[in-house]
Structures are given as structure tokens and as C-alpha cells.
Enzyme design. Structure first.
Site, mmCIF file in Angstrom:
data_model
loop_
_atom_site.group_PDB
_atom_site.id
_atom_site.type_symbol
_atom_site.label_atom_id
_atom_site.label_comp_id
_atom_site.label_asym_id
_atom_site.label_seq_id
_atom_site.Cartn_x
_atom_site.Cartn_y
_atom_site.Cartn_z
ATOM 1 C CB SER A 136 5.890 -11.022 -20.632
ATOM 2 O OG SER A 136 4.525 -10.993 -21.011
ATOM 3 C CE1 TYR A 164 4.989 -16.462 -19.436
ATOM 4 C CE2 TYR A 164 3.552 -14.534 -19.478
ATOM 5 C CZ TYR A 164 4.560 -15.291 -20.053
ATOM 6 O OH TYR A 164 5.126 -14.897 -21.231
#
Length: 272
Positions: free
Chosen positions: A142, A155
Site C-alpha cells: 500500500s 496498518y
């Protein structure tokens, strides 16, 4: 999607987190280009629904990609069914909000399990098959693996760690013919992102589409990516066309990473 050419004819890909979103789009793309796919994830129904849609060249094998026994069972069944394993797309993941002071041990463990362990365990167990086939891995990280968003320490940390994992694997197994690369998407229109947009919309009193517009307003393309666009990149990296690429990070964020944050005020002022 109409097949462009058979880049995956005779090849077998295992996709984790395959039931929806980017994972499902990758499966559709690989089958459209002549490949066989094994779909895995923790929710059986979406996997079986997609496998039914894709037909005989798709096999649904539910399981937890971060659990060694599950990964071993899935890889063994893959080789028994299709005779080989050429590609692993490590796409499984999860999102748990919280800054460090607000993240307890369970939340931290969830992020490690869902985002990092799911990739490490599955790839580790697949390595013998990938070495035999001269195969490759695509890790879905990501832009949170390159930059830090607010209040998502688990995350951000695990998505950064995926890039380190990818580079270590590329360094250690390239001489055995295994390529490993990573894709870093920005905002992608998926079920998980839709949920986040709905939460943001509640804060601002706007609908989902307006929320997507808000979070992408400073990106050059001013929109989220579609799952199929990320699948295009994954398919390229997993195909023979990317045969010289390993240890690479490919960013697909509609231009967000090229924006110099301290200069946004100048652009906003010029637009007034």
C-alpha cells in the site's frame, strides 16, 4: 475483461484474500489470460461464488493464509489439482484503526496476522514449488507502506514491513529463479474502502462519492483507482513480460506520491 493474450496459459496462481476487491480482480484477469487460479481467504462464500463464476480453471480453498497448517494444505491441494504452482499473489490483509497509544496487544496482533504473517507464511510454504517452477511472487502492500496515514499504526507498520519482506525474498531467492515484487496501491474502490468512505462521510455529512472526491482532491488524477487497474499491474509483474524485475516497488495511487504536501496551500490559493 477481454483477454489480451495468453500470458498465463499453463500457469497456476495462488491468490490470498481472493474473494473480493483487488484479489478477485486479479483472479479474473489471470483466468481471462489463460491461467488457473486458486482462491483462498477466510470467508468461504465469496471464494466459492467467484470460483463458480470463473469456471473449471478456478479452485476455491478457504483458509487462513497466516496459519502454517492452512497454507500447507492449500499449497498441497493446488499442486495435486493443477500439477504446479507458478505465482503467489499475497493480497490478504486487514485494517484496524488506532494510533500507538490506542492500540492494545490484540489490535496489534491482528495487524501483524492479517497483513504481514499472511504473506510471510504463505510465501514461505510456497517457496519449494516456486523454485521448482521458476515462479514469482507479487506482494500487495500500500502507499501506507511508503508513507504514514493518521491513526493506523498497525496498518502502516505492517505495510512497510511487507516491502522489507519482499526485498529480503528477492535478495535471497533470485539466484534460484524466483522473482518477488510489490505493488503499492493508493485509494482503490473496494468494499473496505467503501466502508471507510462511509465513516468519513458521516463526519462531514456527505455521501460516499463525495467522500472519495474529498480524499483524492489533491491527487493529480483526482479519483480512486479501480480494482481492475491494480489487477493489471499485478498481472504484468506476475507475467514473463516482467522477467527482469525483482525487488521492485510499483506505486499505483493516481499520482498521490508525487504531491509535495507543503505546497498544497499554494495550489489551493491559486484556485480561489
Amino acid at each position: 475483461m477481454e483477454p489480451t493474450h495468453g500470458r498465463f496459459t499453463g500457469r497456476v496462481a495462488l491468490v490470498t484474500g481472493a474473494g473480493t476487491g483487488i484479489g478477485a480482480a486479479v483472479c479474473r484477469r489471470i483466468v481471462a489470460e489463460g491461467g488457473n487460479v486458486v482462491l483462498t481467504g477466510r470467508r468461504p462464500q465469496p471464494l466459492h461464488d467467484l470460483a463458480t463464476e470463473l469456471g473449471a480453471r478456478a479452485l476455491a480453498l478457504p483458509g487462513d493464509a497466516a496459519v502454517t497448517g492452512d497454507a500447507q494444505r492449500i499449497i498441497k491441494s493446488t499442486v495435486e489439482q493443477f500439477g504446479r504452482l507458478d505465482v503467489v499473489v499475497a493480497n490478504a490483509g486487514g485494517h484496524h484503526p488506532g494510533a500507538a497509544a490506542d492500540t492494545d496487544d490484540d489490535a496489534w496482533s491482528y495487524s501483524l496476522h492479517a497483513n504481514l504473517n499472511s504473506a510471510f507464511v504463505t510465501i514461505r510454504e510456497a517457496l519449494p514449488s516456486l523454485i521448482e517452477a521458476g515462479g514469482n511472487v507479487v506482494v500487495v502492500s500500500s502507499i501506507a507502506g511508503l508513507f504514514a496515514g493518521p491513526g493506523v499504526v498497525g496498518y502502516v507498520t505492517t505495510k512497510h514491513a511487507l516491502i522489507g519482506l519482499m526485498r529480503s525474498l528477492a535478495r535471497d531467492y533470485g539466484h534460484q529463479g524466483v522473482r518477488v515484487n510489490a505493488v503499492c496501491p493508493g485509494w482503490v474502490r473496494t468494499a473496505m474502502a467503501d466502508e471507510q468512505m462511509d465513516e468519513l462521510g458521516k463526519q462531514y455529512g456527505i455521501d460516499r462519492e463525495a467522500a472519495y472526491s474529498l480524499v483524492t482532491k489533491n491527487q493529480p488524477l483526482r479519483r480512486p483507482a479501480e480494482s481492475e487497474e491494480i489487477a493489471n499491474l499485478v498481472a504484468f509483474l506476475a507475467s514473463p513480460e516482467a522477467s527482469a524485475m525483482t525487488g521492485s516497488v510499483v506505486v499505483a495511487d493516481c499520482g498521490a506520491n508525487c504531491v509535495d504536501l507543503p505546497t498544497i496551500a499554494f495550489a489551493e490559493g491559486a484556485a480561489q
